[in-house]
Structures are given as structure tokens and as C-alpha cells.
Design a protein around this motif. Structure first.
Motif, PDB file in Angstrom:
ATOM      1  N   LEU A  47      -0.268 -10.180   0.554  1.00  0.00           N
ATOM      2  CA  LEU A  47       0.422 -10.592   1.780  1.00  0.00           C
ATOM      3  C   LEU A  47      -0.516 -10.672   2.983  1.00  0.00           C
ATOM      4  CD1 LEU A  47       3.470  -8.608   3.248  1.00  0.00           C
ATOM      5  CD2 LEU A  47       1.200  -7.802   3.687  1.00  0.00           C
ATOM      6  N   LYS A  48      -1.670 -10.003   2.898  1.00  0.00           N
ATOM      7  CA  LYS A  48      -2.569  -9.961   4.050  1.00  0.00           C
ATOM      8  C   LYS A  48      -3.266 -11.299   4.300  1.00  0.00           C
ATOM      9  CE  LYS A  48      -2.952  -6.194   5.702  1.00  0.00           C
ATOM     10  NZ  LYS A  48      -2.164  -5.340   6.613  1.00  0.00           N
ATOM     11  N   ASP A  49      -3.191 -12.239   3.363  1.00  0.00           N
ATOM     12  CA  ASP A  49      -3.698 -13.598   3.636  1.00  0.00           C
ATOM     13  C   ASP A  49      -3.017 -14.166   4.883  1.00  0.00           C
ATOM     14  OD1 ASP A  49      -5.019 -13.293   1.258  1.00  0.00           O
ATOM     15  OD2 ASP A  49      -3.991 -14.913   0.195  1.00  0.00           O
TER      16      ASP A  49
ATOM     17  N   GLY B  61      -9.064  -3.402   2.264  1.00  0.00           N
ATOM     18  CA  GLY B  61      -9.444  -4.333   1.213  1.00  0.00           C
ATOM     19  C   GLY B  61      -8.717  -5.653   1.226  1.00  0.00           C
ATOM     20  N   ASN B  62      -7.384  -5.609   1.291  1.00  0.00           N
ATOM     21  CA  ASN B  62      -6.670  -6.875   1.174  1.00  0.00           C
ATOM     22  C   ASN B  62      -6.838  -7.765   2.400  1.00  0.00           C
ATOM     23  OD1 ASN B  62      -5.580  -6.860  -1.441  1.00  0.00           O
ATOM     24  ND2 ASN B  62      -4.075  -5.316  -0.825  1.00  0.00           N
ATOM     25  N   THR B  63      -6.821  -7.175   3.584  1.00  0.00           N
ATOM     26  CA  THR B  63      -7.098  -7.994   4.770  1.00  0.00           C
ATOM     27  C   THR B  63      -8.519  -8.529   4.665  1.00  0.00           C
ATOM     28  OG1 THR B  63      -5.605  -6.651   6.070  1.00  0.00           O
ATOM     29  CG2 THR B  63      -7.127  -8.043   7.305  1.00  0.00           C
TER      30      THR B  63
ATOM     31  N   THR C   3       3.955   1.024   4.569  1.00  0.00           N
ATOM     32  CA  THR C   3       3.259   0.864   5.854  1.00  0.00           C
ATOM     33  C   THR C   3       1.780   1.245   5.764  1.00  0.00           C
ATOM     34  OG1 THR C   3       4.007   3.081   6.449  1.00  0.00           O
ATOM     35  CG2 THR C   3       5.262   1.245   7.330  1.00  0.00           C
ATOM     36  N   GLY C   4       0.947   0.317   6.272  1.00  0.00           N
ATOM     37  CA  GLY C   4      -0.483   0.587   6.409  1.00  0.00           C
ATOM     38  C   GLY C   4      -0.818   0.417   7.880  1.00  0.00           C
ATOM     39  N   THR C   5      -1.054  -0.842   8.287  1.00  0.00           N
ATOM     40  CA  THR C   5      -1.143  -1.102   9.734  1.00  0.00           C
ATOM     41  C   THR C   5       0.246  -1.050  10.364  1.00  0.00           C
ATOM     42  OG1 THR C   5      -0.787  -3.487   9.508  1.00  0.00           O
ATOM     43  CG2 THR C   5      -3.056  -2.706   9.363  1.00  0.00           C
ATOM     44  N   GLY C   6       1.286  -1.227   9.535  1.00  0.00           N
ATOM     45  CA  GLY C   6       2.648  -1.314  10.058  1.00  0.00           C
ATOM     46  C   GLY C   6       3.002  -2.724  10.521  1.00  0.00           C
ATOM     47  N   GLY C   7       2.087  -3.669  10.351  1.00  0.00           N
ATOM     48  CA  GLY C   7       2.345  -5.041  10.798  1.00  0.00           C
ATOM     49  C   GLY C   7       3.520  -5.676  10.064  1.00  0.00           C
ATOM     50  N   THR C   8       3.592  -5.452   8.756  1.00  0.00           N
ATOM     51  CA  THR C   8       4.702  -6.023   7.987  1.00  0.00           C
ATOM     52  C   THR C   8       6.017  -5.417   8.472  1.00  0.00           C
ATOM     53  OG1 THR C   8       3.217  -6.013   6.080  1.00  0.00           O
ATOM     54  CG2 THR C   8       5.519  -6.510   5.652  1.00  0.00           C
ATOM     55  N   LEU C   9       6.033  -4.096   8.580  1.00  0.00           N
ATOM     56  CA  LEU C   9       7.243  -3.404   9.026  1.00  0.00           C
ATOM     57  C   LEU C   9       7.685  -3.940  10.391  1.00  0.00           C
ATOM     58  CD1 LEU C   9       9.274  -1.004   8.827  1.00  0.00           C
ATOM     59  CD2 LEU C   9       7.603   0.318  10.115  1.00  0.00           C
TER      60      LEU C   9
ATOM     61  N   GLU D 199      -3.502   2.606  -2.619  1.00  0.00           N
ATOM     62  CA  GLU D 199      -4.332   1.937  -1.613  1.00  0.00           C
ATOM     63  C   GLU D 199      -3.507   0.992  -0.740  1.00  0.00           C
ATOM     64  OE1 GLU D 199      -7.989   0.291  -3.248  1.00  0.00           O
ATOM     65  OE2 GLU D 199      -7.862   1.745  -4.879  1.00  0.00           O
ATOM     66  N   GLY D 200      -3.921   0.880   0.506  1.00  0.00           N
ATOM     67  CA  GLY D 200      -3.324  -0.106   1.421  1.00  0.00           C
ATOM     68  C   GLY D 200      -2.230   0.459   2.300  1.00  0.00           C
ATOM     69  N   ILE D 201      -1.641   1.576   1.878  1.00  0.00           N
ATOM     70  CA  ILE D 201      -0.615   2.201   2.721  1.00  0.00           C
ATOM     71  C   ILE D 201      -1.113   3.581   3.158  1.00  0.00           C
ATOM     72  CG2 ILE D 201       1.430   0.969   1.925  1.00  0.00           C
ATOM     73  CD1 ILE D 201       1.930   3.195  -0.092  1.00  0.00           C
ATOM     74  N   GLY D 202      -0.548   4.037   4.308  1.00  0.00           N
ATOM     75  CA  GLY D 202      -0.887   5.363   4.801  1.00  0.00           C
ATOM     76  C   GLY D 202      -2.077   5.353   5.730  1.00  0.00           C
TER      77      GLY D 202
ATOM     78  N   GLY E  74      -0.437  -1.080  -6.873  1.00  0.00           N
ATOM     79  CA  GLY E  74       0.179   0.247  -6.782  1.00  0.00           C
ATOM     80  C   GLY E  74       1.222   0.394  -5.684  1.00  0.00           C
ATOM     81  N   SER E  75       0.987  -0.206  -4.510  1.00  0.00           N
ATOM     82  CA  SER E  75       1.925   0.015  -3.399  1.00  0.00           C
ATOM     83  C   SER E  75       3.267  -0.664  -3.658  1.00  0.00           C
ATOM     84  CB  SER E  75       1.325  -0.452  -2.063  1.00  0.00           C
ATOM     85  OG  SER E  75       1.377  -1.848  -1.935  1.00  0.00           O
ATOM     86  N   SER E  76       3.300  -1.614  -4.587  1.00  0.00           N
ATOM     87  CA  SER E  76       4.593  -2.220  -4.965  1.00  0.00           C
ATOM     88  C   SER E  76       5.409  -1.188  -5.736  1.00  0.00           C
ATOM     89  CB  SER E  76       4.376  -3.462  -5.838  1.00  0.00           C
ATOM     90  OG  SER E  76       3.524  -4.373  -5.179  1.00  0.00           O
TER      91      SER E  76
ATOM     92  N   PHE F 230       6.572  -6.756  -2.509  1.00  0.00           N
ATOM     93  CA  PHE F 230       5.471  -6.443  -3.426  1.00  0.00           C
ATOM     94  C   PHE F 230       4.197  -7.056  -2.839  1.00  0.00           C
ATOM     95  CE2 PHE F 230       8.267  -6.055  -7.534  1.00  0.00           C
ATOM     96  CZ  PHE F 230       8.794  -4.869  -7.046  1.00  0.00           C
ATOM     97  N   VAL F 231       3.328  -6.193  -2.299  1.00  0.00           N
ATOM     98  CA  VAL F 231       2.255  -6.657  -1.417  1.00  0.00           C
ATOM     99  C   VAL F 231       1.056  -7.255  -2.136  1.00  0.00           C
ATOM    100  CG1 VAL F 231       0.544  -5.885   0.289  1.00  0.00           C
ATOM    101  CG2 VAL F 231       2.914  -5.133   0.464  1.00  0.00           C
ATOM    102  N   ASP F 232       0.558  -6.579  -3.173  1.00  0.00           N
ATOM    103  CA  ASP F 232      -0.670  -7.123  -3.769  1.00  0.00           C
ATOM    104  C   ASP F 232      -0.632  -7.090  -5.293  1.00  0.00           C
ATOM    105  OD1 ASP F 232      -1.380  -4.474  -4.358  1.00  0.00           O
ATOM    106  OD2 ASP F 232      -3.404  -4.638  -3.544  1.00  0.00           O
TER     107      ASP F 232
HETATM  108  N1  PMP Z   1       0.199  -2.476   0.372  1.00  0.00           N
HETATM  109  C1  PMP Z   1      -1.077  -2.890   0.243  1.00  0.00           C
HETATM  110  C2  PMP Z   1      -1.661  -2.972  -1.132  1.00  0.00           C
HETATM  111  C3  PMP Z   1      -1.837  -3.225   1.370  1.00  0.00           C
HETATM  112  O1  PMP Z   1      -3.113  -3.630   1.232  1.00  0.00           O
HETATM  113  C4  PMP Z   1      -1.243  -3.124   2.648  1.00  0.00           C
HETATM  114  C5  PMP Z   1      -2.046  -3.473   3.870  1.00  0.00           C
HETATM  115  N2  PMP Z   1      -3.073  -2.570   4.182  1.00  0.00           N
HETATM  116  C6  PMP Z   1       0.085  -2.659   2.762  1.00  0.00           C
HETATM  117  C7  PMP Z   1       0.776  -2.357   1.594  1.00  0.00           C
HETATM  118  C8  PMP Z   1       0.748  -2.421   4.090  1.00  0.00           C
HETATM  119  O2  PMP Z   1       0.873  -3.525   4.931  1.00  0.00           O
HETATM  120  P1  PMP Z   1       0.782  -3.386   6.491  1.00  0.00           P
HETATM  121  O3  PMP Z   1      -0.677  -3.218   6.858  1.00  0.00           O
HETATM  122  O4  PMP Z   1       1.364  -4.633   7.037  1.00  0.00           O
HETATM  123  O5  PMP Z   1       1.551  -2.173   6.913  1.00  0.00           O
END
Ligand code: PMP
Length: 363
Positions: free
Chosen positions: A74-76, A104-106, A211-217, A259-262, A303-305, A331-333
Motif C-alpha cells: 500500500l505504501k506505493d 521498507g515498504n515506503t 498502524t505504523g506511520t498512522g497515515g492509513t488510519l 514489520e511495518g507496524i508499531g 505478517g501485518s495482514s 492487507f498491506v504487503d
Molecule cells: N503494514 C506494513 C507491512 C507496513 O509496511 C506498514 C507501513 N509502515 C503498515 C502496515 C502501516 O501503515 P501506515 O504507515 O500507514 O500506518
């Protein structure tokens, strides 16, 4: 050089950019795309047919399948939006170096956009993130800096701190800064949320978001509460992260492996006002559920999915979602990032993550 981005997210009317589907909820794809960037967004919504049932749920569970994005996540969406917004404002000039701290994904999204647009790209990433992500970014031509794990974000040696220093040192460089950049939540407000609402004909009862950056939320929750005020917003944050509310839920210093959240701070891009309930997530449950999604639904997720679905199921039970009601889980990645991690039985076994794993369902 870095512009003075507003320190709080701002929500204006969105522009009619080809990647913003606010004015055109169903963008029509031409038969031939000009570049891979035209294939960003427009991901499928897919019904989960098995896991909900075996958990005794009667409500409909839909997955917004962001792992079908060209960069694998989703970070694309935010990579493209942050770069094109900055180009439009004249902050990124030809020959620029684009710098981003990322889990990583961004970084993959930014490296992909830079490969297409011809910018030099530097990604700064903590050591704990998977080698699969590094390999993808390197193949896209990005230069990678790794920082030690667990360094507080406000320290100069953290991935955020190193990215800031590089921005000071490298002429004609631009730091996108997804943690503060309003284009991050806006990409989801204009894009992800519109697509979810369109697929559901504005009928949905719950959305579950990690939530990672929280941008999606921030982006998705704001738009959905505007259109469907009764829809519950469920946010999921790993044990050891400090984003959830109330703060007593959080346990500082605990390590987590999804990875990607927290995060060890609440990013400016994260607006928590729309969340109805926070859940704290454990690694074992997250990875086991990610494996079930692959095995039982055929969806090749990361994993975050698994985190989102495991705790989403908990929320669907807690809120009593019934037959005829509908929950969307993002489901993010993709599995591609984790071949040597949760897909690997040895890696899972060494950490005790296989304990109590459910047997394969009998057909
Ligand atoms: N899951 C994964 C695998 C991610 O890479 C990210 C982004 N870091 C998120 C969830 C969370 O997305 P966001 O940064 O928009 O909160």
C-alpha cells in the motif's frame, strides 16, 4: 531543500491528479499504461470465505488487497503522492536526491518512483527489517543505509536522525518524511478510502487498520467517518509499540517482530481521534494468522495482514457483528518480503511461533 511542511496534517480539497480518484472514484485504466506508476492504486477487494466461518463469524469479511500494488504494498500510494505533491510545489527539482527513513515498504515505493522518474534515492532503514526488502530496493537502484535497532527516533543515530543528517549534507536533496508529511494520509483519504467505499457501495460496519506511520488510519478513518459515521474503526498496534490509546495499553521497550507496524513515538501523520477501539498485537498470533490467510484464502500476504485479521476477528466478536454486516481488513504487503521469515518453519520454530499452530484444515 526541505520545505517547511505543516507539523499537523491538513485536509484541503484534493487536487484532480491522475492518482487521486476523489473526483473519479472508479478510474478507468487505459489498455496501455505509460509507466508502472500508472498501475498504482485500484487494488481489488476480495471476500474471505473460510477463516471467518471457521471462527464462527456470520458477518462478511472483505480484504482490501494492497499487496497487489506494483511495489508490493500500500505504501506505493504514498511514495507517489509525496513525490508528486513535492514536485508540484517545486521542492523536488531535476537531479534531486530523495531521502526517506522507512521500515521498507515506503522505501520500495520511493525507490520505484525514483527509478521511473530518474532521481537518486537514499533509504535509511533499521537493521531488523528483512533482507528481502533491502534486495528489492537495491535492485531498484536505491542506496541503503542501515541503522542499529531500538534507537529512539529522536536520536541522531536513529533511521529518522540519519535521514535528517543526510538531507543536511547532500545538496539538492529532499526528505519526504512520511511520519510528518500530510501527503501520506491524503493519499489514503483520496485513494484507499474512496476505493473501499466504492467497492462497498458505502455500506460497511467496521474497518480494521494496522498502524505504523498512522497515515492509513488517519486518511481512511477520516473519510469513512464522514461518509459512514456508524462504521467502527478498529486500530491494531503491536505489543511494545507506543501508538495505542489509552497509553496504559502500551508497554515500552518490549520487542516485536512484525514489520511495518508499531513505533516508539506517535507520528504527526497519525490522528487517533476516529478510532473506536485499539487492540495490542502479539507476534505469534500475527504470524500464524498470516500463514492461515495464505493457506486458507490463497492470498499471498505479509505478517501485518495476519495482525490485522487476527485482532480484527477479535473486534468483530467483541462488537457483535452479525449476518448481513460487513468488515473490511486492509492487507498491506506481500509474502515476497518475508520468504526467510514467517514463511520459514525454522525461523518460526526457533521463536516458539509454531506452538499451538492449528492443523491444516481437512478438505
Ligand atoms: N503494514 C506494513 C507491512 C507496513 O509496511 C506498514 C507501513 N509502515 C503498515 C502496515 C502501516 O501503515 P501506515 O504507515 O500507514 O500506518
Amino acid at each position: 531543500r526541505r520545505p517547511d511542511l505543516p507539523s499537523r496534517c491538513t485536509y484541503g480539497r484534493s487536487k484532480d491528479s491522475p492518482h487521486s480518484n476523489k473526483s473519479c472514484p472508479k478510474p478507468v485504466r487505459p489498455k496501455i499504461l505509460n509507466s508502472v506508476l500508472d498501475n498504482i492504486a485500484g487494488t481489488p477487494m476480495i471476500r474471505l470465505n473460510n477463516i471467518g466461518k471457521s471462527e464462527g463469524l456470520k458477518c462478511e469479511i472483505l480484504a482490501k488487497c494492497e499487496f497487489f500494488q506494483p511495489g508490493g504494498s500500500l505504501k506505493d500510494r504514498i511514495a507517489l503522492r509525496m513525490i508528486e505533491d513535492a514536485e508540484e510545489k517545486g521542492f523536488i527539482k531535476p537531479g534531486a536526491t530523495i531521502i526517506e527513513p522507512s521500515s521498507g515498504n515506503t522505501g520500495i515505493g520511493v525507490a520505484m518512483v525514483c527509478a521511473v522518474k530518474g532521481y537518486r534515492c537514499i533509504i535509511v532503514m533499521p537493521q531488523r527489517m528483512s533482507l528481502e526488502k533491502v534486495a528489492t530496493m537495491k535492485a531498484l537502484g536505491a542506496e541503503i543505509y542501515r541503522t542499529a535497532n531500538g534507537i529512539p527516533f529522536d536520536q541522531p543515530e536513529s533511521h529518522v536522525g540519519v535521514a535528517r543528517r543526510l538531507m543536511e549534507e547532500i545538496p539538492n536533496s529532499f526528505l519526504l518524511d512520511q511520519y510528518r508529511n500530510p501527503s501520506n494520509p491524503l493519499a489514503h483519504y483520496d485513494g484507499t478510502a474512496e476505493e473501499i467505499l466504492d467497492a462497498c457501495d458505502n455500506k460497511l460496519d467496521m474497518v480494521v487498520i494496522g498502524t505504523g506511520t498512522g497515515g492509513t488510519l488517519t486518511g481512511v478513518a477520516r473519510k469513512i467517518k464522514e461518509r459512514c459515521p456508524n462504521c467502527k474503526i478498529v486500530a491494531v498496534d503491536p505489543e511494545g509499540s507506543l501508538i495505542a490509546e489509552p497509553a496504559e495499553l502500551n508497554q515500552k521497550g518490549k520487542k516485536f517482530e512484525v514489520e511495518g507496524i508499531g513505533k516508539d513515538f506517535v507520528p504527526t501523520a497519525c490522528d487517533r481521534q476516529f478510532v473506536d477501539k485499539w487492540y495490542k498485537a502479539a507476534d505469534k498470533e500475527s504470524f500464524q494468522m498470516a500463514r492461515r490467510i495464505v493457506r486458507e484464502e490463497g492470498l499471498l500476504v505479509g505478517g501485518s495482514s495476519g495482525t490485522a485479521l487476527h485482532y480484527g476477528i477479535q473486534a468483530m466478536k467483541d462488537f457483535g457483528l452479525k449476518e448481513g454486516q460487513r468488515c473490511v481488513v486492509i492487507f498491506v504487503d506481500s509474502i515476497r518480503n518475508y520468504m526467510t521469515r514467517f514463511l520459514n518453519d525454522e525461523w518460526m520454530g526457533e521463536r516458539g511461533y509454531l506452538e499451538d499452530e492449528e492443523e491444516e484444515p481437512s478438505k
